[in-house]
Design a protein around this motif. Sequence first.
Motif, PDB file in Angstrom:
ATOM      1  N   MET A 112     -70.724  36.588 -68.963  1.00 57.44           N
ATOM      2  CA  MET A 112     -69.436  36.303 -68.330  1.00 57.44           C
ATOM      3  C   MET A 112     -69.350  37.094 -67.058  1.00 57.44           C
ATOM      4  O   MET A 112     -69.872  38.195 -66.954  1.00 57.44           O
ATOM      5  N   GLU A 113     -68.644  36.507 -66.197  1.00 55.93           N
ATOM      6  CA  GLU A 113     -68.388  37.232 -64.972  1.00 55.93           C
ATOM      7  C   GLU A 113     -67.134  38.063 -65.171  1.00 55.93           C
ATOM      8  O   GLU A 113     -66.364  37.863 -66.104  1.00 55.93           O
ATOM      9  N   LEU A 114     -66.916  38.986 -64.298  1.00 57.36           N
ATOM     10  CA  LEU A 114     -65.798  39.913 -64.422  1.00 57.36           C
ATOM     11  C   LEU A 114     -64.463  39.191 -64.370  1.00 57.36           C
ATOM     12  O   LEU A 114     -63.562  39.475 -65.160  1.00 57.36           O
ATOM     13  N   TRP A 115     -64.301  38.232 -63.487  1.00 56.20           N
ATOM     14  CA  TRP A 115     -63.008  37.531 -63.374  1.00 56.20           C
ATOM     15  C   TRP A 115     -62.726  36.710 -64.626  1.00 56.20           C
ATOM     16  O   TRP A 115     -61.585  36.558 -65.028  1.00 56.20           O
ATOM     17  N   GLN A 116     -63.812  36.195 -65.296  1.00 57.99           N
ATOM     18  CA  GLN A 116     -63.614  35.448 -66.533  1.00 57.99           C
ATOM     19  C   GLN A 116     -63.167  36.390 -67.666  1.00 57.99           C
ATOM     20  O   GLN A 116     -62.302  36.049 -68.480  1.00 57.99           O
ATOM     21  N   LEU A 117     -63.783  37.573 -67.698  1.00 58.20           N
ATOM     22  CA  LEU A 117     -63.397  38.561 -68.706  1.00 58.20           C
ATOM     23  C   LEU A 117     -61.955  39.002 -68.507  1.00 58.20           C
ATOM     24  O   LEU A 117     -61.187  39.106 -69.477  1.00 58.20           O
ATOM     25  N   ILE A 118     -61.597  39.236 -67.263  1.00 54.89           N
ATOM     26  CA  ILE A 118     -60.224  39.654 -66.965  1.00 54.89           C
ATOM     27  C   ILE A 118     -59.251  38.530 -67.326  1.00 54.89           C
ATOM     28  O   ILE A 118     -58.200  38.760 -67.920  1.00 54.89           O
ATOM     29  N   SER A 119     -59.590  37.289 -67.017  1.00 56.31           N
ATOM     30  CA  SER A 119     -58.726  36.150 -67.356  1.00 56.31           C
ATOM     31  C   SER A 119     -58.596  36.010 -68.870  1.00 56.31           C
ATOM     32  O   SER A 119     -57.501  35.746 -69.402  1.00 56.31           O
ATOM     33  N   LEU A 120     -59.711  36.182 -69.558  1.00 58.00           N
ATOM     34  CA  LEU A 120     -59.692  36.092 -71.018  1.00 58.00           C
ATOM     35  C   LEU A 120     -58.820  37.200 -71.613  1.00 58.00           C
ATOM     36  O   LEU A 120     -58.016  36.955 -72.514  1.00 58.00           O
ATOM     37  N   LEU A 121     -58.960  38.411 -71.130  1.00 64.99           N
ATOM     38  CA  LEU A 121     -58.125  39.530 -71.606  1.00 64.99           C
ATOM     39  C   LEU A 121     -56.652  39.302 -71.268  1.00 64.99           C
ATOM     40  O   LEU A 121     -55.767  39.575 -72.095  1.00 64.99           O
ATOM     41  N   LEU A 122     -56.361  38.821 -70.078  1.00 64.65           N
ATOM     42  CA  LEU A 122     -54.969  38.528 -69.706  1.00 64.65           C
ATOM     43  C   LEU A 122     -54.384  37.441 -70.598  1.00 64.65           C
ATOM     44  O   LEU A 122     -53.224  37.532 -71.025  1.00 64.65           O
ATOM     45  N   ALA A 123     -55.186  36.418 -70.892  1.00 60.29           N
ATOM     46  CA  ALA A 123     -54.706  35.350 -71.759  1.00 60.29           C
ATOM     47  C   ALA A 123     -54.441  35.911 -73.165  1.00 60.29           C
ATOM     48  O   ALA A 123     -53.422  35.590 -73.799  1.00 60.29           O
TER      49      ALA A 123
ATOM     50  N   THR B 230     -50.523  37.541 -77.159  1.00 59.62           N
ATOM     51  CA  THR B 230     -50.047  38.603 -78.053  1.00 59.62           C
ATOM     52  C   THR B 230     -48.609  38.988 -77.692  1.00 59.62           C
ATOM     53  O   THR B 230     -47.747  39.140 -78.573  1.00 59.62           O
ATOM     54  N   ALA B 231     -48.315  39.136 -76.415  1.00 61.34           N
ATOM     55  CA  ALA B 231     -46.962  39.482 -75.971  1.00 61.34           C
ATOM     56  C   ALA B 231     -45.987  38.357 -76.325  1.00 61.34           C
ATOM     57  O   ALA B 231     -44.850  38.616 -76.768  1.00 61.34           O
ATOM     58  N   ALA B 232     -46.420  37.103 -76.144  1.00 60.40           N
ATOM     59  CA  ALA B 232     -45.543  35.968 -76.476  1.00 60.40           C
ATOM     60  C   ALA B 232     -45.274  35.942 -77.981  1.00 60.40           C
ATOM     61  O   ALA B 232     -44.134  35.713 -78.422  1.00 60.40           O
ATOM     62  N   GLY B 233     -46.303  36.182 -78.787  1.00 57.68           N
ATOM     63  CA  GLY B 233     -46.117  36.225 -80.242  1.00 57.68           C
ATOM     64  C   GLY B 233     -45.195  37.366 -80.651  1.00 57.68           C
ATOM     65  O   GLY B 233     -44.318  37.209 -81.510  1.00 57.68           O
ATOM     66  N   ALA B 234     -45.388  38.540 -80.031  1.00 56.66           N
ATOM     67  CA  ALA B 234     -44.523  39.684 -80.342  1.00 56.66           C
ATOM     68  C   ALA B 234     -43.083  39.390 -79.935  1.00 56.66           C
ATOM     69  O   ALA B 234     -42.135  39.719 -80.670  1.00 56.66           O
TER      70      ALA B 234
END
Length: 127
Positions: free
Chosen positions: A5-16, A21-25
């Motif tokens: 994975m590229e860094l921007w994909q990892l960051i996008s995946l973590l943000l998603a 998680t925030a929406a569920g909480a």
Amino acid sequence: MTINMELWQLISLLLAFFGFTAAGAKLLVGQFEARLDEKFDSMEQARAAADRTLRDSIQELAERQKELDAQFREQEKEMNRMQVDMLSHYVRREDYIRGQTVIEAKLDALSVRLETLQLKGVGAHDR
């Protein structure tokens, strides 16, 4: 097996992931608050109903107290009337004994007079 994975994909995946998680909480906290609000509303309604019941009970007790006070006053008046009647109709034991003693003394005196008259009459008859 390796995943590249590229860094921007990892960051996008973590943000998603953190977004979900925030929406569920937020959803869970919203439901928790809604349930708490329902409980507080039902508790407030129960308290209001208890207050109304208590006020009604206090009013009923006050009315009953007024009725009992009126009955007590009436009973007290009746008792006073009975005491007045009792004074005019009732003869105390000592008064009765005193009256009987006077009557018996008069009867004794009358008996003595009759005996005296009989003795005088008998003596006059014999002559």
